[in-house]
Design a protein around this motif. Structure first.
Motif, mmCIF file in Angstrom:
data_model
loop_
_atom_site.group_PDB
_atom_site.id
_atom_site.type_symbol
_atom_site.label_atom_id
_atom_site.label_comp_id
_atom_site.label_asym_id
_atom_site.label_seq_id
_atom_site.Cartn_x
_atom_site.Cartn_y
_atom_site.Cartn_z
ATOM 1 N N GLU A 99 0.832 -1.208 0.000
ATOM 2 C CA GLU A 99 0.000 0.000 0.000
ATOM 3 C C GLU A 99 0.864 1.254 0.000
ATOM 4 O OE1 GLU A 99 -3.617 0.498 1.162
ATOM 5 O OE2 GLU A 99 -3.973 -1.474 0.285
ATOM 6 N N ILE A 101 4.191 -0.760 4.058
ATOM 7 C CA ILE A 101 2.876 -1.113 4.593
ATOM 8 C C ILE A 101 2.213 -2.018 3.566
ATOM 9 C CG2 ILE A 101 0.643 -0.249 5.338
ATOM 10 C CD1 ILE A 101 2.125 1.911 6.712
ATOM 11 N N ARG A 110 -1.069 -4.595 2.725
ATOM 12 C CA ARG A 110 -2.408 -5.078 3.080
ATOM 13 C C ARG A 110 -2.412 -6.572 2.809
ATOM 14 N NH1 ARG A 110 -6.892 -2.895 4.641
ATOM 15 N NH2 ARG A 110 -6.333 -0.820 3.924
ATOM 16 N N LEU A 161 -3.558 -4.558 7.790
ATOM 17 C CA LEU A 161 -2.374 -3.808 7.373
ATOM 18 C C LEU A 161 -1.196 -4.222 8.231
ATOM 19 C CD1 LEU A 161 -3.808 -0.224 6.861
ATOM 20 C CD2 LEU A 161 -3.033 -1.805 5.108
ATOM 21 N N SER A 178 2.957 -3.414 8.907
ATOM 22 C CA SER A 178 4.065 -2.493 8.674
ATOM 23 C C SER A 178 5.373 -3.198 8.977
ATOM 24 C CB SER A 178 3.914 -1.262 9.569
ATOM 25 O OG SER A 178 5.041 -0.439 9.454
#
Length: 147
Positions: A39, A108, A110, A116, A118
């Protein structure tokens, strides 16, 4: 005596309750692999991967060795102590000067289940926004790799 027995039984009951609450996870050494889509990618600076304190230890040992070559008796002992302290300080300063930040990226992703994730890792120029990727591992050892 009864207090001791009650104490042991309480400790045992607490251990049973706490172990029942533990969530099962992957066995040690197993690697989780999840998939998803990138993302966002943000460039960051990572701390150097050199081990802190190594310069001080090496410098202290060198100073000890040099100090042991000076004088005899009490003077030699003083020279060894001063050499160790001075070498440790010098080695620490030299290591600080050579530790430079490493380029990295915060990615990041998905995941396929909608969550999500990180991950901060060393720079990988082959990754881009919208790319389908795998997330290998978990915690500090997690890495994003292209599919």
């Amino acid at each position: 005596m009864w207090q001791k027995i009650v104490s042991y039984l309480s400790a045992f009951a607490l251990a049973v309750v706490l172990s029942a609450c533990a969530a099962p996870g992957p066995p040690p050494g197993d690697m989780q692999i999840r998939s998803g889509v990138i993302e966002q990618i943000t460039t960051v600076q990572l701390a150097s991967n050199h081990h802190a304190g190594v310069g001080a230890v090496v410098g202290g040992l060198a100073g000890l060795g040099i100090g042991s070559l000076i004088g005899a008796g009490t003077g030699r002992d003083v020279a060894m102590v001063l050499g160790t302290v001075g070498g440790a300080l010098a080695g620490n300063e030299i290591q600080k000067q050579h530790d430079q930040p490493v380029p990295g990226q915060q990615i990041i992703v998905r995941a396929s289940n909608g969550v999500l994730v990180s991950i901060t890792q060393p720079l990988n120029p082959n990754l881009f926004r919208g790319q389908r990727v795998y997330i290998e591992g978990n915690g500090e050892g997690a890495r994003v790799v292209s599919r």
